[in-house]
Design a protein around this motif. Structure first.
Motif, PDB file in Angstrom:
ATOM      1  N   ARG A 175      19.878  -5.191  34.604  1.00 20.82           N
ATOM      2  CA  ARG A 175      18.985  -4.529  35.527  1.00 20.82           C
ATOM      3  C   ARG A 175      19.273  -3.037  35.388  1.00 20.82           C
ATOM      4  N   PHE A 176      18.285  -2.273  34.967  1.00 21.69           N
ATOM      5  CA  PHE A 176      18.543  -0.874  34.659  1.00 21.69           C
ATOM      6  C   PHE A 176      18.726  -0.033  35.912  1.00 21.69           C
ATOM      7  N   ALA A 177      18.031  -0.392  36.960  1.00 19.10           N
ATOM      8  CA  ALA A 177      18.163   0.370  38.204  1.00 19.10           C
ATOM      9  C   ALA A 177      17.619  -0.492  39.322  1.00 19.10           C
ATOM     10  N   CYS A 178      17.929  -0.124  40.549  1.00 20.50           N
ATOM     11  CA  CYS A 178      17.247  -0.824  41.629  1.00 20.50           C
ATOM     12  C   CYS A 178      16.922   0.142  42.770  1.00 20.50           C
ATOM     13  N   TYR A 179      15.874  -0.214  43.468  1.00 18.68           N
ATOM     14  CA  TYR A 179      15.371   0.619  44.555  1.00 18.68           C
ATOM     15  C   TYR A 179      15.506  -0.144  45.856  1.00 18.68           C
ATOM     16  N   ARG A 180      15.939   0.538  46.906  1.00 20.84           N
ATOM     17  CA  ARG A 180      15.830  -0.066  48.235  1.00 20.84           C
ATOM     18  C   ARG A 180      15.211   0.950  49.168  1.00 20.84           C
ATOM     19  N   SER A 181      14.426   0.438  50.122  1.00 22.15           N
ATOM     20  CA  SER A 181      13.733   1.365  51.018  1.00 22.15           C
ATOM     21  C   SER A 181      14.524   1.581  52.307  1.00 22.15           C
ATOM     22  N   ARG A 182      15.466   0.651  52.596  1.00 23.19           N
ATOM     23  CA  ARG A 182      16.224   0.752  53.841  1.00 23.19           C
ATOM     24  C   ARG A 182      17.718   0.710  53.602  1.00 23.19           C
TER      25      ARG A 182
END
Ligand SMILES: [Zn+2]
Length: 242
Positions: A159-166
């Motif tokens: 997984r190259f990167a991950c995003y979280r909104s909270r």
């Protein structure tokens, strides 16, 4: 010239079909609670999901060309996927290699000379550039490198990167991307992808899958999208090795 090739192909399909039937029969006798699924997805050569007593074994269609190895499948299932016999392992490697070659042959884009970043490079500055150029209408998430995984460990996927909104929008980038052979456009492409997730979080649609049609459409707006994807296909293995 085309006749023998077609005949071979049909012959090959017939042989696979026969092996598939034998495999079905063998599994229903020896692992009656395990369902068999064939895949040709290029990622999963062999996997076991579910729990003992109600599991699904997913087998890459290419494994049907290795009937000897297939006879070890019931034991592999019985060990819950832990004990892979040498011939099964060997067959899996061959199928994986064939897959990769097919995959590479299917890449339509010739890769141009690519630009590289200095090592180490400033992740925040690169992110700033992507955000300012294409996403300035959105707030800027925090960005940082993830923890370093042990370098030598071989991965089966990455997984190259991950995003979280909270609680606050944030993007975590895999440190394997910080290697000197990774071109600028690939890093940019990863950051752009994560910012598309941020855009999604800012205009949510109930029940939308993460990589929806809308998402893919946004993502393809990155000017070097196709080259970055082609580069990834060619270089994925290098990331997995570490
Ligand atoms: Zn994504």
């Amino acid at each position: 010239m085309s006749q023998p090739a077609v005949a071979n192909l049909i012959g090959g399909q017939d042989a696979r079909h026969g092996r598939l039937e034998r495999l079905h029969a063998e599994l229903s006798a020896r692992c009656p609670t395990c369902r068999l699924r064939l895949n040709r997805n290029g990622k999963t050569m062999l996997s076991l999901r579910g729990r003992p007593g109600a599991s699904v074994v997913s087998v890459h269609v290419g494994l049907l060309d290795h009937p000897d190895a297939l006879t070890d499948l019931p034991e592999w299932i019985a060990s819950n996927g832990r004990r892979t016999s040498p011939r099964l392992r060997h067959a899996l490697q061959e199928v994986w290699r064939d897959q990769r070659q097919h995959h590479l042959a299917a890449i339509p884009v010739a890769l141009p000379d690519l630009d590289y970043l200095p090592t180490p490079f400033n992740l925040a500055a690169l992110f700033d550039h992507i955000h300012t150029t294409w996403f300035v209408h959105l707030s800027k998430p925090a960005i940082h490198w993830g923890r370093n995984s042990p370098r030598r460990r071989r991965l089966s996927s990455i997984r190259f990167a991950c995003y979280r909104s909270r609680p606050q929008p944030a993007i975590v980038v895999n440190p394997r991307l910080g290697q000197p052979w990774v071109p600028r456009i690939f890093l940019e492409h990863v950051l752009y992808h994560e910012l598309c997730h941020h855009a999604q979080a800012n205009a949510p649609i109930r029940g939308e899958p993460p990589h929806s049609r809308r998402f893919r459409q946004w993502e393809s707006q990155y000017p070097h999208h196709e080259i970055a994807r082609a580069w990834k296909k060619v270089n994925l293995e290098r990331f997995l090795v570490g």
